[in-house]
Design a protein around this motif. Sequence first.
Motif, PDB file in Angstrom:
ATOM      1  N   ARG A 103       7.725  10.717 -10.368  1.00 54.38           N
ATOM      2  CA  ARG A 103       7.162  11.810 -11.597  1.00 54.38           C
ATOM      3  C   ARG A 103       7.581  13.222 -10.950  1.00 54.38           C
ATOM      4  NH1 ARG A 103       2.200   8.902 -11.766  1.00 54.38           N
ATOM      5  NH2 ARG A 103       1.408  10.130 -10.127  1.00 54.38           N
ATOM      6  N   GLY A 104       8.128  13.158  -9.560  1.00 57.57           N
ATOM      7  CA  GLY A 104       8.368  14.542  -9.393  1.00 57.57           C
ATOM      8  C   GLY A 104       7.285  15.359  -8.810  1.00 57.57           C
ATOM      9  N   GLU A 105       6.349  14.727  -8.636  1.00 56.69           N
ATOM     10  CA  GLU A 105       4.947  15.377  -8.183  1.00 56.69           C
ATOM     11  C   GLU A 105       4.918  15.363  -6.689  1.00 56.69           C
ATOM     12  OE1 GLU A 105       1.910  13.405  -9.894  1.00 56.69           O
ATOM     13  OE2 GLU A 105       2.134  13.904 -11.870  1.00 56.69           O
ATOM     14  N   THR A 106       5.644  14.605  -5.784  1.00 57.19           N
ATOM     15  CA  THR A 106       5.707  14.406  -4.336  1.00 57.19           C
ATOM     16  C   THR A 106       7.154  14.416  -4.125  1.00 57.19           C
ATOM     17  OG1 THR A 106       3.483  13.167  -4.170  1.00 57.19           O
ATOM     18  CG2 THR A 106       5.099  13.118  -2.383  1.00 57.19           C
ATOM     19  N   ILE A 107       7.667  15.167  -3.114  1.00 59.18           N
ATOM     20  CA  ILE A 107       9.002  15.305  -2.477  1.00 59.18           C
ATOM     21  C   ILE A 107       9.199  14.595  -1.284  1.00 59.18           C
ATOM     22  CG2 ILE A 107      10.955  16.717  -2.176  1.00 59.18           C
ATOM     23  CD1 ILE A 107       9.789  18.868  -4.125  1.00 59.18           C
ATOM     24  N   GLY A 108      10.027  13.793  -1.284  1.00 55.96           N
ATOM     25  CA  GLY A 108      10.410  13.275   0.057  1.00 55.96           C
ATOM     26  C   GLY A 108      11.444  13.594   0.687  1.00 55.96           C
ATOM     27  N   GLU A 148       0.760  -1.257  -0.013  1.00 59.22           N
ATOM     28  CA  GLU A 148      -0.005  -0.055   0.141  1.00 59.22           C
ATOM     29  C   GLU A 148       0.872   1.346   0.007  1.00 59.22           C
ATOM     30  OE1 GLU A 148      -3.489   2.201   2.772  1.00 59.22           O
ATOM     31  OE2 GLU A 148      -2.692   0.352   3.389  1.00 59.22           O
ATOM     32  N   GLN A 149       1.808   1.032   0.838  1.00 59.74           N
ATOM     33  CA  GLN A 149       2.680   2.402   0.799  1.00 59.74           C
ATOM     34  C   GLN A 149       3.592   2.535  -0.524  1.00 59.74           C
ATOM     35  OE1 GLN A 149       5.201   1.198   4.062  1.00 59.74           O
ATOM     36  NE2 GLN A 149       4.127   2.456   5.766  1.00 59.74           N
ATOM     37  N   LYS A 150       3.953   1.553  -1.448  1.00 56.61           N
ATOM     38  CA  LYS A 150       4.739   1.580  -2.464  1.00 56.61           C
ATOM     39  C   LYS A 150       3.909   2.028  -3.477  1.00 56.61           C
ATOM     40  CE  LYS A 150       7.463  -2.311  -1.325  1.00 56.61           C
ATOM     41  NZ  LYS A 150       7.929  -3.810  -1.959  1.00 56.61           N
ATOM     42  N   TYR A 153       2.868   6.189  -2.595  1.00 54.92           N
ATOM     43  CA  TYR A 153       3.866   7.258  -2.666  1.00 54.92           C
ATOM     44  C   TYR A 153       4.854   7.311  -3.950  1.00 54.92           C
ATOM     45  CZ  TYR A 153       2.310   7.913   2.199  1.00 54.92           C
ATOM     46  OH  TYR A 153       1.616   8.198   3.153  1.00 54.92           O
ATOM     47  N   LEU A 154       5.422   5.934  -4.354  1.00 53.14           N
ATOM     48  CA  LEU A 154       6.328   5.822  -5.271  1.00 53.14           C
ATOM     49  C   LEU A 154       6.119   6.330  -6.796  1.00 53.14           C
ATOM     50  CD1 LEU A 154       8.002   2.275  -4.378  1.00 53.14           C
ATOM     51  CD2 LEU A 154       8.767   4.804  -3.744  1.00 53.14           C
ATOM     52  N   PRO A 155       4.864   6.144  -7.286  1.00 48.40           N
ATOM     53  CA  PRO A 155       4.603   6.764  -8.520  1.00 48.40           C
ATOM     54  C   PRO A 155       4.749   8.207  -8.629  1.00 48.40           C
ATOM     55  CG  PRO A 155       3.079   4.878  -8.029  1.00 48.40           C
ATOM     56  CD  PRO A 155       3.722   5.233  -6.883  1.00 48.40           C
TER      57      PRO A 155
END
Length: 391
Positions: free
Chosen positions: A129-134, A118-120, A123-125
């Motif tokens: 794509r650079g839409e979410t920064i970690g 579920e976490q993968k 968040y990962l996609p």
Amino acid sequence: MAENSAGENNDVLDLDALLSPDELQLRGSVRAFVQERIKPNIAQWFEDAHFPLELVPELGKLGVLGMHLKGYGCSGRSAVEYGIAAMELEAGDSGIRTFVSVQGSLAMTAIHTWGSEEQKNTYLPSMARGETIGCFALTEPTAGSDPSSMATRAVREGDTWVLNGAKRWIGLASVAQLAIVWAMTDDGVRGFVVPTDTPGFLATPISGKLSMRASIQCDITLDNVRVPETARLPFAKGLRGPFACLNEARYGIIWGSMGAARDAYQDALAYAQKRMQFDKPLAAYQLSQEKLVNMMLEIQKGTLLAIHLGRMKDAGKLTPAQISFGKLNNCREAIAVCREARTLLGGNGITLDYSPLRHANNLESVRTYEGTDEVHTLILGKEITGEAAFR
């Protein structure tokens, strides 16, 4: 190494012959991106202490965010290809390569390696794509080289975890949407995916930096930050979790540091060929040639080392001690190259018109994070003697 402006071949060892057509094509794509989007702007970004957030989705389209990971929208490229991308990005600036490393080698790798399905999928996609920064919150004000002494605590209350503590030198934390936070629990060190808009989470950029100015590093405070049990990385237990991610980042540094060194060398070489002193170019003097040759030797050797370690990583044979070997050697030599390159530029070398001193300043940070020279020396010392000398 490419040909310089005067046409002489700097790849004396013909290292390009060790790369496949796909690897050379990737290098060309990333190098073109750096030439078009980073190099014309980096001096101003560095002077203004500005991280160009607009590049993040562009880096996603380039396919370099989490590029070594497979599935979940990631590119699934080889270790050597990731290394090549790191080298080219750091030829632009360490701050840009550091973002790619924090995003992919640290935050995304933590989720990909230790997270739930579920976490993968959540968040990962979007991170690829650079839409979410970690960001990756491990280092603390009093726990840098010794993460086992971390003071940040996570206490379970039913189906909720409550996090309290402080982190320092956390890249991109003030612009990230999620943080991978490592905390001590009653059951050892655990990792948590913490949305940065969670009440009690505060990231404050560190100012007054003399290095990595085109990047963001932060202090984080965690004041009764509450996250659900589903935020815990279920397969991460103990320091093995964060250390696995750190080794991914350290591997990228082996390549990236040589990119910074190469760019500084090429700046110095081009300058020496054009700068006239006492009726001939600087490059025509023996002392200048000695400096240029010494720089070229270390860059070629460091790049050869990076390729060798990359092939070992792709074969599943690379060890942590070998990663320490590469990180210690290449960072140390890259700083020496950049400082030597500055000397050929004379007084002009202290300005942002030329890259060597900017690279040298940045590399002071790169040399320090993901393990100092001293830490990697002790790792290698244990490897060759069998004796642990950390305490």
